[in-house]
Each structure stands twice: as C-alpha cells, then as structure tokens.
Design a protein around this motif. Sequence first.
Motif, mmCIF file in Angstrom:
data_model
loop_
_atom_site.group_PDB
_atom_site.id
_atom_site.type_symbol
_atom_site.label_atom_id
_atom_site.label_comp_id
_atom_site.label_asym_id
_atom_site.label_seq_id
_atom_site.Cartn_x
_atom_site.Cartn_y
_atom_site.Cartn_z
ATOM 1 N N GLN A 102 0.826 -1.207 0.000
ATOM 2 C CA GLN A 102 0.000 0.000 0.000
ATOM 3 C C GLN A 102 0.857 1.253 0.000
ATOM 4 N N VAL A 103 1.924 1.242 0.745
ATOM 5 C CA VAL A 103 2.831 2.396 0.782
ATOM 6 C C VAL A 103 3.457 2.616 -0.600
ATOM 7 N N LYS A 104 3.880 1.519 -1.229
ATOM 8 C CA LYS A 104 4.500 1.632 -2.549
ATOM 9 C C LYS A 104 3.489 2.036 -3.616
ATOM 10 N N ALA A 105 2.261 1.569 -3.494
ATOM 11 C CA ALA A 105 1.248 1.859 -4.517
ATOM 12 C C ALA A 105 0.732 3.282 -4.426
ATOM 13 N N GLY A 106 0.838 3.909 -3.278
ATOM 14 C CA GLY A 106 0.264 5.230 -3.087
ATOM 15 C C GLY A 106 1.005 6.365 -3.767
ATOM 16 N N THR A 107 2.308 6.209 -3.937
ATOM 17 C CA THR A 107 3.079 7.305 -4.517
ATOM 18 C C THR A 107 3.938 6.808 -5.672
ATOM 19 N N PRO A 108 4.048 7.601 -6.731
ATOM 20 C CA PRO A 108 4.931 7.203 -7.830
ATOM 21 C C PRO A 108 6.387 7.235 -7.387
ATOM 22 N N ARG A 109 7.192 6.329 -7.936
ATOM 23 C CA ARG A 109 8.608 6.272 -7.566
ATOM 24 C C ARG A 109 9.389 7.462 -8.085
#
Length: 161
Positions: A102-109
């Motif tokens: 969820q943390v990774k999916a919430g913001t673009p890299r």
Amino acid sequence: MYRKSIRREAIEAPFEELLQSMQPSRNLVDIVTAMLKQAWAMRVDQQSDQSALIAKQIKATEKQIEGLLDKLVTSESAIVIRALETRIESLDTEKLLLAEKQVKAGTPRKSFEEVFELAMAFLANPWNLREKGPFAIKIRVLRLAFQWPVAFGRENGVRAP
C-alpha cells in the motif's frame, strides 16, 4: 582513411543534415506534453485506487485474524490451538506485506519530469540527443525518427523512402 572520409561526406553528412533539420513545432511539443501529463495523471489515479483496494484487503485480513483469535480463546485442543496460531501468524505476515504494498502503490517512484525527460529531449531536438548520447541512444533515435530504414541514392543522397 580516404574511404572513411568519402563515406562520411557522402552518406553520414547528408544524413546528419536531415536529422538536424527535424524540429517539431512548439505546438506539437505542447500537445505531446499535455498528452503525457494526462496519461501520468491517469496512472496516479490508478495507483490511488489500488491503494484503496489494498486497504480493504488489510481490513479483511484483520477481520480474519480477529475471528481466529476468538476461536483460539474458546478452543481447548492443543492441536487446534497450534493450527490457529500458525494461521494467525501467516495472516499477520500477509497483512504486513499488504501494508508495504500500500505504501508503494500510493506514490509514484519518480516524478513526471524524471520519467519523461528523455522523451521530451528527443522530441525537442533529436539531433542533440543523437550527437551527445551513448551508442544505445543513437540507435534509439534512428528508430524513433524514421519509420523505415533511411534510403540513400547516389544522385539524390539521403531520402526518406
């Protein structure tokens, strides 16, 4: 040495002139930039939707853990208790993995500018990118700039087929 200079003058120089002359209009650059930004915004929306879906999965996992804990409290069999504890541990691990997702999916890299910098540099000036870039980029510029292989005629020089 003589052959190389003839080849350079006869083939490469006209080709370089053709590539240097390829300059898109400012309007085209603006349109492509707007399209890429719109696609980027859609991707960000998809990521936030995915984050919300993962949050629902986390809540469902927490409910499963609570239900298993209730069964654990009321259970008297040692075998059942061990099985419930094992299942609770696996669900807790799954919950942690979902939280990380969820943390990774919430913001673009990377930012929009970082992702599309090379594409916009190519569009703005393909010659500059070919001249200063590494060999792999030079090949990519040729593939992007010309739909078909570049034709060369002795009388006409470089021409698009």
